[in-house]
Design a protein around this motif. Structure first.
Motif, PDB file in Angstrom:
ATOM      1  N   GLN A   1       0.859  -1.187   0.000  1.00  0.00           N
ATOM      2  CA  GLN A   1       0.000   0.000   0.000  1.00  0.00           C
ATOM      3  C   GLN A   1       0.901   1.245   0.000  1.00  0.00           C
ATOM      4  OE1 GLN A   1      -3.829   0.124   2.257  1.00  0.00           O
ATOM      5  NE2 GLN A   1      -2.735   1.598   3.527  1.00  0.00           N
TER       6      GLN A   1
ATOM      7  N   PRO B   1      -0.572  -0.848  -6.060  1.00  0.00           N
ATOM      8  CA  PRO B   1      -1.839  -0.141  -6.316  1.00  0.00           C
ATOM      9  C   PRO B   1      -1.946   0.418  -7.734  1.00  0.00           C
ATOM     10  CG  PRO B   1      -0.631   0.766  -4.416  1.00  0.00           C
ATOM     11  CD  PRO B   1       0.313  -0.075  -5.183  1.00  0.00           C
TER      12      PRO B   1
ATOM     13  N   CYS C   1      -5.773  -3.842  -3.364  1.00  0.00           N
ATOM     14  CA  CYS C   1      -4.633  -3.062  -2.891  1.00  0.00           C
ATOM     15  C   CYS C   1      -4.818  -1.592  -3.249  1.00  0.00           C
ATOM     16  CB  CYS C   1      -3.341  -3.597  -3.514  1.00  0.00           C
ATOM     17  SG  CYS C   1      -1.856  -2.735  -2.950  1.00  0.00           S
TER      18      CYS C   1
ATOM     19  N   SER D   1      -6.123  -1.457   2.322  1.00  0.00           N
ATOM     20  CA  SER D   1      -6.055  -2.632   1.460  1.00  0.00           C
ATOM     21  C   SER D   1      -6.630  -3.827   2.214  1.00  0.00           C
ATOM     22  CB  SER D   1      -4.601  -2.903   1.048  1.00  0.00           C
ATOM     23  OG  SER D   1      -4.085  -1.816   0.317  1.00  0.00           O
TER      24      SER D   1
END
Length: 257
Positions: free
Chosen positions: A7, A39, A198, A213
């Motif tokens: 993250q 991400p 995520c 996440s």
């Protein structure tokens, strides 16, 4: 199976190149995991619309190069999140990159549902057309991105294509964090699949990000959830639980449409 969701906090004072190097180091640190997930649009920030064109790159551009090597160095399957891709015809796409443990590009996915209604991503980027799955030794992964999470028919298509684990990188805003958790659990329950979602931390173009996440099992139980800041969420899960769940509660067999 061990998965690590990284993250990332997108700091506007950090250059894209510096962030690539930093994230590559974080990926290498996950050696021993089976799957690592980054991400959405972590190079620019999902809401930094003005940067999409400035930082757009070809499919095999600098992010591809750095992440392919990181995947190979760590020996992991790597969903490297998404980047603003500039296609040969000049069209921009929100494109995910998925690498094998040898550093080969196993798949790419152009986001189908673009967020923004009549502004932002929705007008700056082209729409993807193809559903994408990737066969790992332990499970078949179905790939989606952020706003796709709101469209259950996409995930039905992925399940029909064999998906057992749904991987969703995102740049989800804090003000709709409740929807993020709710929809991740709903997609897991209705598809009887694992969901690995995520998100990003930090603030993108003055838009605070949700973080959080999350990993959800086929019964909708949350196996792990991150906080709001930059964090690496690591979880062990048994992909075989998908087949067991679908056998014990065979709801998918009763589909009519």
């Amino acid at each position: 199976m061990r998965a690590s969701l990284i993250q990332i906090a997108v700091d506007e004072d950090e250059s894209v190149e510096s962030r690539r190097r930093r994230v590559a180091s974080l990926v290498r640190d996950q050696a021993g995991a089976d799957l690592v997930v980054l991400p959405e649009l972590w190079t620019t920030g999902a809401f930094a619309f003005e940067e999409f064109g400035n930082e757009a790159e070809p499919l095999e551009g600098p992010t591809h190069e750095v992440m392919a090597k990181a995947a190979s160095d760590a020996g992991v399957w790597l969903h490297a999140g998404s980047v603003p891709e500039r296609a040969p015809d000049g069209t921009l796409y929100n494109t995910s990159l998925f690498f094998s443990p040898s550093g080969e590009l196993a798949a790419s996915y152009r986001k189908i549902h673009r967020f923004g209604f009549d502004k932002g991503e929705a007008v700056l980027m082209g729409r993807g057309e193809d559903l994408v799955t990737v066969r790992l030794p332990e499970t078949t992964v179905g790939v989606a991105t952020c706003y796709d999470l709101r469209f259950p028919e996409l995930f039905r298509g992925l399940v029909d294509a064999g998906a057992e684990t749904l991987v969703i990188p995102a740049g989800w805003p804090e003000r709709r964090r409740a929807h993020w958790t709710l929809l991740a659990r709903a997609r897991a329950v209705e598809n009887q699949a694992f969901v690995l979602a995520c998100g990003t931390a930090g603030t993108h173009a003055r838009v605070p990000q949700a973080g959080h996440s999350i990993v959800v099992d086929p019964w909708g139980e949350v196996l792990a959830e991150a906080g709001a800041g930059e964090e690496i969420l690591t979880v062990e899960f048994d992909p075989g639980k998908v087949a067991v769940t679908r056998e014990q509660f065979p709801a998918l067999k009763d589909r009519v449409l």
